[in-house]
Design an enzyme around this catalytic site. Structure first.
Site, mmCIF file in Angstrom:
data_model
loop_
_atom_site.group_PDB
_atom_site.id
_atom_site.type_symbol
_atom_site.label_atom_id
_atom_site.label_comp_id
_atom_site.label_asym_id
_atom_site.label_seq_id
_atom_site.Cartn_x
_atom_site.Cartn_y
_atom_site.Cartn_z
ATOM 1 N N HIS A 17 -6.175 -9.917 0.768
ATOM 2 C CA HIS A 17 -5.860 -8.491 0.675
ATOM 3 C C HIS A 17 -4.811 -8.155 1.740
ATOM 4 C CE1 HIS A 17 -6.352 -4.154 1.285
ATOM 5 N NE2 HIS A 17 -6.848 -4.120 0.058
ATOM 6 N N ASP A 19 -4.299 -5.766 3.877
ATOM 7 C CA ASP A 19 -4.810 -5.368 5.186
ATOM 8 C C ASP A 19 -5.460 -6.542 5.918
ATOM 9 O OD1 ASP A 19 -4.005 -2.730 4.757
ATOM 10 O OD2 ASP A 19 -5.925 -2.182 3.854
ATOM 11 N N LYS A 20 -6.119 -7.419 5.165
ATOM 12 C CA LYS A 20 -6.792 -8.548 5.796
ATOM 13 C C LYS A 20 -5.802 -9.614 6.265
ATOM 14 C CE LYS A 20 -10.491 -7.203 6.448
ATOM 15 N NZ LYS A 20 -10.817 -7.153 7.868
ATOM 16 N N GLU A 45 -0.681 -5.184 16.585
ATOM 17 C CA GLU A 45 -0.744 -4.568 15.252
ATOM 18 C C GLU A 45 0.242 -5.289 14.330
ATOM 19 O OE1 GLU A 45 -3.013 -2.381 15.000
ATOM 20 O OE2 GLU A 45 -3.322 -1.956 17.121
ATOM 21 N N GLU A 58 1.127 -4.510 22.636
ATOM 22 C CA GLU A 58 1.284 -4.764 24.057
ATOM 23 C C GLU A 58 0.474 -5.998 24.455
ATOM 24 O OE1 GLU A 58 1.658 -1.156 22.413
ATOM 25 O OE2 GLU A 58 -0.368 -1.619 23.122
ATOM 26 N N LYS A 165 -10.877 -7.998 -4.519
ATOM 27 C CA LYS A 165 -11.777 -6.987 -3.973
ATOM 28 C C LYS A 165 -13.090 -7.057 -4.753
ATOM 29 C CE LYS A 165 -9.937 -2.951 -2.889
ATOM 30 N NZ LYS A 165 -9.228 -1.647 -2.967
ATOM 31 N N PHE A 229 -3.801 -8.256 -13.102
ATOM 32 C CA PHE A 229 -3.642 -8.251 -11.653
ATOM 33 C C PHE A 229 -2.885 -9.521 -11.270
ATOM 34 C CE2 PHE A 229 -6.244 -7.775 -7.421
ATOM 35 C CZ PHE A 229 -5.069 -7.671 -6.706
ATOM 36 N N ASP A 237 1.192 -4.047 -2.448
ATOM 37 C CA ASP A 237 0.672 -2.936 -1.646
ATOM 38 C C ASP A 237 0.822 -3.310 -0.178
ATOM 39 O OD1 ASP A 237 -0.564 -0.619 -0.843
ATOM 40 O OD2 ASP A 237 -2.593 -1.253 -1.397
ATOM 41 N N ALA A 238 1.388 -2.446 0.621
ATOM 42 C CA ALA A 238 1.579 -2.742 2.038
ATOM 43 C C ALA A 238 0.234 -2.875 2.748
ATOM 44 C CB ALA A 238 2.407 -1.648 2.707
ATOM 45 N N ARG A 243 -7.311 -1.287 8.924
ATOM 46 C CA ARG A 243 -7.599 -0.270 7.907
ATOM 47 C C ARG A 243 -8.909 -0.517 7.160
ATOM 48 N NH1 ARG A 243 -2.372 1.685 4.500
ATOM 49 N NH2 ARG A 243 -2.398 -0.480 3.755
ATOM 50 N N LYS A 244 -9.599 -1.599 7.456
ATOM 51 C CA LYS A 244 -10.815 -1.923 6.711
ATOM 52 C C LYS A 244 -12.027 -1.959 7.654
ATOM 53 C CE LYS A 244 -9.288 -2.128 2.517
ATOM 54 N NZ LYS A 244 -8.161 -1.232 2.805
ATOM 55 N N LYS A 264 -7.385 -7.062 18.998
ATOM 56 C CA LYS A 264 -7.758 -6.594 20.331
ATOM 57 C C LYS A 264 -8.489 -7.687 21.093
ATOM 58 C CE LYS A 264 -8.189 -1.872 18.593
ATOM 59 N NZ LYS A 264 -9.085 -0.740 18.324
ATOM 60 N N LYS A 268 -11.174 -4.704 25.264
ATOM 61 C CA LYS A 268 -11.212 -3.469 24.482
ATOM 62 C C LYS A 268 -12.631 -3.270 23.958
ATOM 63 C CE LYS A 268 -6.614 -4.059 24.593
ATOM 64 N NZ LYS A 268 -5.987 -5.069 25.460
ATOM 65 N N ASP A 270 -13.779 -1.193 21.905
ATOM 66 C CA ASP A 270 -13.851 -1.038 20.451
ATOM 67 C C ASP A 270 -14.428 -2.292 19.827
ATOM 68 O OD1 ASP A 270 -12.894 1.512 20.144
ATOM 69 O OD2 ASP A 270 -10.822 0.915 19.787
#
Length: 385
Positions: A17, A19-20, A45, A58, A165, A229, A237-238, A243-244, A264, A268, A270
């Protein structure tokens, strides 16, 4: 009073995918910096679109990682996932690298690894729905796609492409999952393969992964509902890192603090504190203290101790939430450095987390998925006996 009979849905997305792909590239870069400097600070990123990858963020490392090596990491990830299509090919994709040195203002707050790398709230969750103490909908959504990817890499299903998906809706009775109400899988495929062929290929994976008797009815089994597909990945798709976040965690079965993990380093919170919260929640359930446990932690940038700890047992607890909130920080140092030490997070173990969930996995011999261990369960039992 909570309902005991209901439907609940979670989704997963494959390693291919868009994003992945970005999550994995970002985590592969984190791993490389940690391999050369265990105290490296990385916030990477990634953006992917048609034949282009853009890196930004960074870094601060005592041992540098060159631009050519970073570019090769990105190409290697795309190659291993399996993209060799006209609109996105590991060999020809253009790569822009805009990584630069970490802000001195941020670095001041995490000198000597004492303070949290940012403010925020993090959640961990565990339940008894699966042997891995994970919610069943997201667990099975991940496993179906993971099995498809393994078979694709092994050359067993050349008809399928990397992008896919899944979405699983389970029926709950008396608060327990008892079967699939609906199953949806969309998967990239070769142009010469029919939807009927794709449907039968996917059916085999779904029936193998779901427990016996859990398969949904035929009219609730959806495979590539649009009928085609072929164009997949960033060409269709960008993609962006982070995002997931619901796919990465509990599939919506538990709260989420809002921070993504991938890209990260473990300074971090998060990432590291979310792992710690999962670790503690899983051990609470494994110790038999509750059937469900959600744990919230909060932090301030530059401050080591958590500002708050909140435990929710959803009425399933055999001990009080108040007492757990006192005990948990006594059995685990919840400062950022304490978390990193206990879970051994200063090592290159993150690329493998980028797809199929950060939780509900097996702890690995080299320290991967260390937050999935249940080695605190006996100590927790002793605290309440």
């Amino acid at each position: 009073m909570p309902r005991s009979s209901y439907l609940f849905t979670s989704e997963s997305v494959s390693e291919g995918h868009p994003d992945k792909i970005c999550d994995r590239i970002s985590d592969a870069i984190v791993d490389r910096f940690l391999a050369v400097d265990a105290k490296a600070k990385v916030a990477c990123e990634t953006l992917a679109t048609t034949n282009r990858i853009v890196l930004a963020g960074e870094v601060r490392s005592r041992t540098p990682v060159g631009d050519d090596e970073i570019e090769e990491i990105a190409r290697r990830v795309v190659r291993e996932i399996g993209y060799e299509q006209d609109g996105f090919h590991w060999r020809t994709v253009a790569i822009e690298n805009h990584l630069h040195e970490q802000s001195a203002d941020i670095h001041m707050g995490v000198l000597d690894d004492e303070g949290a790398g940012d403010q925020g709230i993090m959640f961990g969750y565990a339940c008894r729905e699966t042997e891995e103490y994970s919610p069943a909908p997201i667990f099975f959504a991940h496993r179906i796609l993971h099995a498809m990817a393994d078979a694709r890499h092994a050359g067993e299903v050349p008809e399928l492409g990397p992008d896919s998906k899944s979405q699983i809706t389970l029926r709950y009775e008396d608060g327990r999952p008892v079967g699939a109400h609906s199953v949806l899988v969309s998967t990239q495929h070769r142009d010469d393969v029919t939807i009927e062929q794709v449907r039968e290929i996917v059916r085999g994976f779904v029936e193998r992964i779901l427990p016996n008797g859990w398969m949904c009815s035929e009219d609730e089994f959806y495979v590539n509902p649009t009928g085609r597909f072929v164009i997949g990945g960033p060409d269709g798709d960008a993609g962006l890192t982070g995002r997931k976040i619901i796919v990465d965690t509990y599939g919506g079965s538990a709260p989420h603090g809002g921070g993504a993990f991938s890209g990260k380093d473990p300074s971090k919170v998060d990432r590291s504190a979310a792992y710690a919260a999962r670790y503690l929640a899983k051990n609470v359930v494994a110790a038999g203290l509750a059937d469900r446990c959600a744990l919230q932690l909060s932090y301030a940038i530059g401050v080591a101790r958590p500002l708050s700890i909140n435990c929710e047992l959803y009425g399933t607890g055999r001990v009080s939430e108040d007492r757990l909130e006192q005990v948990l920080p006594e059995i685990m140092d919840l400062t950022p450095s304490g978390i990193r030490d206990q879970l051994q997070l200063r090592r290159p173990i993150y690329e493998r987390t980028a797809a199929y969930g950060h939780f509900g996995r097996k702890p690995e011999a080299d320290g991967g998925f260390s937050w999935e261990r249940t080695d605190l369960a006996e100590r927790l039992k002793a605290e309440f006996n």
